[in-house]
Design an enzyme around this catalytic site. Structure first.
Site, PDB file in Angstrom:
ATOM      1  N   HIS A 101     -13.447  -1.468  -4.457  1.00  0.00           N
ATOM      2  CA  HIS A 101     -12.302  -0.693  -3.990  1.00  0.00           C
ATOM      3  C   HIS A 101     -11.095  -1.160  -4.807  1.00  0.00           C
ATOM      4  O   HIS A 101     -11.028  -2.320  -5.219  1.00  0.00           O
ATOM      5  CB  HIS A 101     -11.987  -0.961  -2.519  1.00  0.00           C
ATOM      6  N   ASP A 104      -9.559  -4.308  -3.549  1.00  0.00           N
ATOM      7  CA  ASP A 104     -10.362  -5.530  -3.657  1.00  0.00           C
ATOM      8  C   ASP A 104      -9.934  -6.344  -4.866  1.00  0.00           C
ATOM      9  O   ASP A 104      -9.869  -7.573  -4.813  1.00  0.00           O
ATOM     10  CB  ASP A 104     -11.856  -5.212  -3.858  1.00  0.00           C
TER      11      ASP A 104
END
EC number: 5.3.1.5
Length: 444
Positions: A101, A104
């Site tokens: 993501h 992240d």
């Protein structure tokens, strides 16, 4: 370059008799099956969020994980360290793909403009590391669920400003996924749903979700992104009722809005069981629709009602999963991404490696068993015989659209007995057991 896992050797294949926890028992990446190395059949991927961001925190306790990048207090230093650790981790496990993501890999700034600049710096670090590695991006995605702005949803929010923010965030995530050569892009609607219909405009939310996805399709075309768009179904958690409940529901939504040609599915095992289905059911549904794109490999605890994201160890599940993948023709722009996390009490670095090793072994063994099942056609032959009545006579006319109610009534009205075939479920489950045992016995 700093080494993050000096105590962990490069993981080798040692065979089924090995008792070494840091060795493969069933996964030999270069073993050729059906003319292709096993690694190319399975296309394993590391999930950045669970492996490098998860700290072992739960609703009742503080983080437990001991991770070498935690020595860095500066958020950017930690982000760069995680990227470097990712490549070392993949190379030691012989994993060629990763997924992420956007949030992240890089921390958020005060504005979206600032956040994008931060993200660009981390993407440059990833590109630098890719130059000296065979590690590639399987798919990227945007985190549209963690920040408080998404409490009412992203594409299904009640706020036009939040909708705009989510669109801009996906725009950037698509750009960096393309920049990094990602094979796909995933949409998971963790906040796309509702808690109660008392405060929900269901029609507007569904229409806006379709508008959002259509915008994504149009922007992908504009920038020349040719990766596969993937919907990841999940019935609930964190939202009580999520619109992408399961494959059938999500496919009906896509079909209704003329979006089905642009999307396939990323099927997660634990999401299937939360929806009251088996993992194989969701894969079979996607396969027969021609929409099986990729897999998030994990398993849940059937005694718990939430997404436990455990590493897959169930040979029956992986065998039947790989059976569906093989029958679908294998992965193209997809693979097996370990959307799995070690248990909170498995807090050592070694546990990260062991979790991936057992998952890779379990899917490798499942693939080998499934390959034999497909090659021997034992299930195909049984199913074909079970439905033989539709290959001839009145059954063939039904299938070919040559029968109607009147004709069927005329055919059946004077028949006294109908003889049905046995389902033979117990026999087939016994057969599956035999294939598992036989395959393991034949392995070196």
């Amino acid at each position: 370059m700093m080494e993050f896992f000096p105590e962990i050797p490069k993981i080798q294949f040692e065979g089924k008799e090995s008792t070494n926890p840091l060795a493969f028992k069933f996964y030999d990446p270069n073993e050729v099956i059906d003319g292709k190395p096993l690694k190319d059949h399975l296309k394993f991927s590391v999930a950045f969020w669970h492996t490098f961001v998860n700290e072992g925190r739960d609703p009742f306790g503080d983080p437990t994980a001991e991770r070498p990048w935690n020595r860095f207090s500066d958020p950017m230093d930690k982000a760069f360290a995680r990227v470097d650790a990712l490549f070392e981790f993949c190379e030691k496990l012989n994993i060629e793909y990763f997924c992420f993501h956007d949030r992240d890999i890089a921390p958020e700034g005060k504005t979206l403009r600032e956040t994008n600049k931060i993200l660009d710096k981390v993407v440059e670090r990833i590109k630098e590391r890719m130059k000296d590695s065979n590690v590639k991006l399987l798919w990227g995605t945007a985190n549209l669920f963690s920040h408080p702005r998404y409490m009412h949803g992203a594409a299904t929010t009640c706020s036009a400003d939040v909708f705009a923010y989510a669109a801009a965030q996906v725009k950037k995530a698509l750009e960096i996924t393309k920049e990094l050569g990602g094979e796909g892009y995933v949409f998971w609607g963790g906040r796309e749903g509702y808690e109660t219909l008392l405060n929900t405009d269901l029609g507007l939310e569904l229409e806006n979700l379709a508008r959002f996805l259509r915008m994504a399709v149009e922007y992908a075309k504009k920038i020349g992104f040719t990766g596969q768009f993937l919907i990841e179904p999940k019935p609930k958690e964190p939202t009580k009722h999520q619109y992408d409940f399961d494959v059938a529901t999500a496919y009906a939504f896509l079909k209704n809005h003329g979006l089905d040609e642009y999307f396939k599915f990323n099927i997660e095992a634990n999401h299937a069981t939360l929806a009251g289905h088996t993992f194989q059911h969701e894969l079979r549904m996607a396969r027969i629709l021609g929409k099986l794109g990729s897999i998030d490999a994990n398993q849940g605890d059937l005694l718990l009602g939430w997404d436990t994201d455990q590493f897959p160890t169930n040979i029956y599940d992986t065998t039947l999963a790989m059976y569906e993948v093989i029958k679908a023709g294998g992965f193209t722009k997809g693979g097996l991404n370990f959307d799995a996390k070690v248990r909170r009490a498995s807090y050592k670095v070694e546990d990260l490696f062991i979790g991936h090793i057992v998952g890779m072994d379990t899917f490798a063994l499942g693939f080998k068993i499934a390959y034999k099942l497909v090659k021997d056609e034992v299930l195909d032959r049984f199913i074909e015989e079970k439905y033989r009545s539709f290959k001839e006579g009145i059954g063939k006319e039904i299938v070919e659209g040559k029968a109607d109610f009147e004709k069927l009534e005329e055919y059946i009205i004077d028949k006294e007995d109908i003889e049905l075939p046995s389902g033979k479920q117990e026999y087939l489950e016994s057969l599956l057991n035999s294939y598992i045992v036989k395959t393991i016995a034949e392995l070196r």
